[in-house]
Motif scaffolding. Structure first.
Motif, mmCIF file in Angstrom:
data_model
loop_
_atom_site.group_PDB
_atom_site.id
_atom_site.type_symbol
_atom_site.label_atom_id
_atom_site.label_comp_id
_atom_site.label_asym_id
_atom_site.label_seq_id
_atom_site.Cartn_x
_atom_site.Cartn_y
_atom_site.Cartn_z
ATOM 1 N N ARG B 36 0.855 -1.178 0.000
ATOM 2 C CA ARG B 36 0.000 0.000 0.000
ATOM 3 C C ARG B 36 0.891 1.228 0.000
ATOM 4 O O ARG B 36 1.914 1.266 0.707
ATOM 5 N N GLN B 37 0.491 2.236 -0.759
ATOM 6 C CA GLN B 37 1.243 3.485 -0.796
ATOM 7 C C GLN B 37 0.263 4.628 -0.637
ATOM 8 O O GLN B 37 -0.471 4.971 -1.573
ATOM 9 N N ARG B 38 0.238 5.188 0.543
ATOM 10 C CA ARG B 38 -0.624 6.350 0.791
ATOM 11 C C ARG B 38 0.014 7.562 0.155
ATOM 12 O O ARG B 38 1.220 7.620 -0.065
ATOM 13 N N LEU B 39 -0.794 8.586 -0.089
ATOM 14 C CA LEU B 39 -0.344 9.788 -0.780
ATOM 15 C C LEU B 39 0.875 10.370 -0.083
ATOM 16 O O LEU B 39 0.837 10.651 1.125
ATOM 17 N N GLY B 40 1.951 10.521 -0.829
ATOM 18 C CA GLY B 40 3.154 11.143 -0.295
ATOM 19 C C GLY B 40 3.967 10.273 0.635
ATOM 20 O O GLY B 40 4.912 10.757 1.269
ATOM 21 N N GLN B 41 3.613 8.995 0.711
ATOM 22 C CA GLN B 41 4.314 8.121 1.634
ATOM 23 C C GLN B 41 4.983 6.969 0.894
ATOM 24 O O GLN B 41 4.811 6.793 -0.304
ATOM 25 N N GLY B 42 5.775 6.198 1.621
ATOM 26 C CA GLY B 42 6.514 5.102 1.024
ATOM 27 C C GLY B 42 5.693 3.838 0.904
ATOM 28 O O GLY B 42 4.481 3.833 1.086
ATOM 29 N N LEU B 43 6.374 2.755 0.571
ATOM 30 C CA LEU B 43 5.725 1.463 0.412
ATOM 31 C C LEU B 43 5.455 0.834 1.770
ATOM 32 O O LEU B 43 6.332 0.769 2.609
ATOM 33 N N GLU B 44 4.242 0.365 1.926
ATOM 34 C CA GLU B 44 3.860 -0.334 3.149
ATOM 35 C C GLU B 44 3.534 -1.771 2.781
ATOM 36 O O GLU B 44 2.567 -2.036 2.064
ATOM 37 N N PHE B 45 4.332 -2.710 3.251
ATOM 38 C CA PHE B 45 4.128 -4.115 2.949
ATOM 39 C C PHE B 45 2.820 -4.602 3.553
ATOM 40 O O PHE B 45 2.505 -4.318 4.712
ATOM 41 N N LEU B 46 2.061 -5.354 2.775
ATOM 42 C CA LEU B 46 0.810 -5.914 3.266
ATOM 43 C C LEU B 46 0.888 -7.427 3.429
ATOM 44 O O LEU B 46 0.668 -7.963 4.509
ATOM 45 N N ILE B 47 1.190 -8.123 2.315
ATOM 46 C CA ILE B 47 1.144 -9.582 2.356
ATOM 47 C C ILE B 47 2.043 -10.142 1.263
ATOM 48 O O ILE B 47 2.277 -9.494 0.238
ATOM 49 N N TYR B 48 2.565 -11.361 1.510
ATOM 50 C CA TYR B 48 3.484 -12.021 0.582
ATOM 51 C C TYR B 48 3.062 -13.471 0.423
ATOM 52 O O TYR B 48 2.871 -14.175 1.417
ATOM 53 N N PHE B 49 2.920 -13.875 -0.825
ATOM 54 C CA PHE B 49 2.630 -15.266 -1.156
ATOM 55 C C PHE B 49 3.866 -15.870 -1.813
ATOM 56 O O PHE B 49 4.488 -15.256 -2.672
ATOM 57 N N GLN B 50 4.192 -17.099 -1.449
ATOM 58 C CA GLN B 50 5.282 -17.823 -2.094
ATOM 59 C C GLN B 50 4.795 -19.235 -2.356
ATOM 60 O O GLN B 50 4.678 -20.047 -1.431
ATOM 61 N N GLY B 51 4.512 -19.508 -3.607
ATOM 62 C CA GLY B 51 4.086 -20.841 -4.001
ATOM 63 C C GLY B 51 2.897 -21.299 -3.182
ATOM 64 O O GLY B 51 1.923 -20.571 -3.003
ATOM 65 N N ALA B 54 2.296 -21.095 3.349
ATOM 66 C CA ALA B 54 1.387 -20.182 4.039
ATOM 67 C C ALA B 54 1.836 -18.744 3.802
ATOM 68 O O ALA B 54 3.019 -18.434 3.899
ATOM 69 N N PRO B 55 0.925 -17.856 3.461
ATOM 70 C CA PRO B 55 1.320 -16.481 3.170
ATOM 71 C C PRO B 55 1.821 -15.750 4.411
ATOM 72 O O PRO B 55 1.425 -16.069 5.532
ATOM 73 N N ASP B 56 2.682 -14.788 4.176
ATOM 74 C CA ASP B 56 3.158 -13.895 5.225
ATOM 75 C C ASP B 56 2.192 -12.717 5.300
ATOM 76 O O ASP B 56 2.238 -11.831 4.462
ATOM 77 N N LYS B 57 1.341 -12.735 6.304
ATOM 78 C CA LYS B 57 0.292 -11.710 6.428
ATOM 79 C C LYS B 57 0.675 -10.621 7.422
ATOM 80 O O LYS B 57 -0.194 -9.848 7.862
ATOM 81 N N SER B 58 1.937 -10.562 7.768
ATOM 82 C CA SER B 58 2.342 -9.714 8.889
ATOM 83 C C SER B 58 2.094 -8.231 8.657
ATOM 84 O O SER B 58 2.058 -7.455 9.608
ATOM 85 N N GLY B 59 1.893 -7.817 7.403
ATOM 86 C CA GLY B 59 1.688 -6.411 7.138
ATOM 87 C C GLY B 59 0.235 -5.969 7.046
ATOM 88 O O GLY B 59 -0.034 -4.771 6.940
ATOM 89 N N LEU B 60 -0.677 -6.892 7.093
ATOM 90 C CA LEU B 60 -2.092 -6.504 6.980
ATOM 91 C C LEU B 60 -2.468 -5.635 8.175
ATOM 92 O O LEU B 60 -2.288 -6.039 9.319
#
Lengths: 114, 115
Positions: B36-51, B54-60
């Motif tokens: 997620r990238q809010r206006l004027g802000q950097g990248l905010e990690f949300l979720i990562y899937f690998q094959g 189990a997904p890495d949901k730590s950023g939700l």
């Protein structure tokens, strides 16, 4: 787990001046390192990457970055900045082994003044 | 396709409605990310899937956010009961996932506006 710090949120440079954007990483071994650029209204584009070998890597648009293991840094440089370089720059770190996610820094916004 | 495709490119929704954002990764890419990238802000990690791991949901940021991915194909990010602070550009990226292939390729993003 790896992490990335970009200590400068905003940087302003004059057109024609040199540029250095800082990036520090945390990882237990030699990581894979990336710099991405996001121009206004554009998606993220890869500028350059380091995997191994020569610690000075050349990228597109005249950018280069130097991997310094002793300082855990991967700073991005350009000798002479152009107005079109105004953008947001993201450093990222990836693990060379196994399936691990790439971690991005929060970005540095570059403003170029005439 | 040739690149990461996201749809819709723009979405305006009323506060309280649910929205679904779609990401088509590059064919063969096992890793998929949502940011997620809010206006004027950097990248905010949300979720990562690998094959099939189990997904890495730590950023939700809250339980209103969820994401799914079936195998190594399309992913959907769902935001329930949208709030104004959810307004942002949602970026998807994919990669081959391992070692030298961890370079991430980004889509153009979905701009979500909650009114």
């Amino acid at each position: 787990a790896q992490s990335v710090t970009q200590p400068d949120i905003h940087i302003t440079v004059s057109e024609g001046a040199s540029l250095e954007l800082r990036c520090n990483y945390s990882y237990g071994a030699t990581p894979y390192l990336f710099w991405y650029v996001q121009s206004p209204g554009q998606g993220l584009q890869l500028l350059l990457k380091y995997f191994s070998g020569d610690t000075l890597v050349q990228g597109i648009k005249g950018f280069e970055a130097e991997f310094k293991r002793s300082q855990s840094s991967f700073n991005l440089r350009k000798p002479s900045v152009h107005w079109s370089d105004a953008a947001e720059y993201f450093c990222a770190v990836g693990a060379p082994h196994g399936y691990q996610k790439v971690t991005f820094g929060t970005g540095t916004k570059l403003q170029v003044i005439p | 396709g040739a690149g990461v495709s996201q749809s819709p490119s723009n979405k305006v929704t009323e506060k309280g409605k649910d929205v679904e954002l779609r990401c088509d990764p590059i064919s063969g890419h096992t890793a998929l990310y949502w940011y997620r990238q809010r206006l004027g802000q950097g990248l905010e990690f949300l979720i990562y899937f690998q094959g099939n791991s189990a997904p890495d949901k730590s950023g939700l940021p809250s339980d209103r956010f969820s994401a799914e991915r079936t195998g190594e194909s399309v992913s959907t990010l769902t935001i329930q009961r949208t709030q104004q602070e959810d307004s942002a550009v949602y970026l998807c990226a994919s990669s081959l996932g391992q070692g030298l292939n961890t370079e991430a390729f980004f889509g153009q993003g979905t701009r979500l506006t909650v009114v």
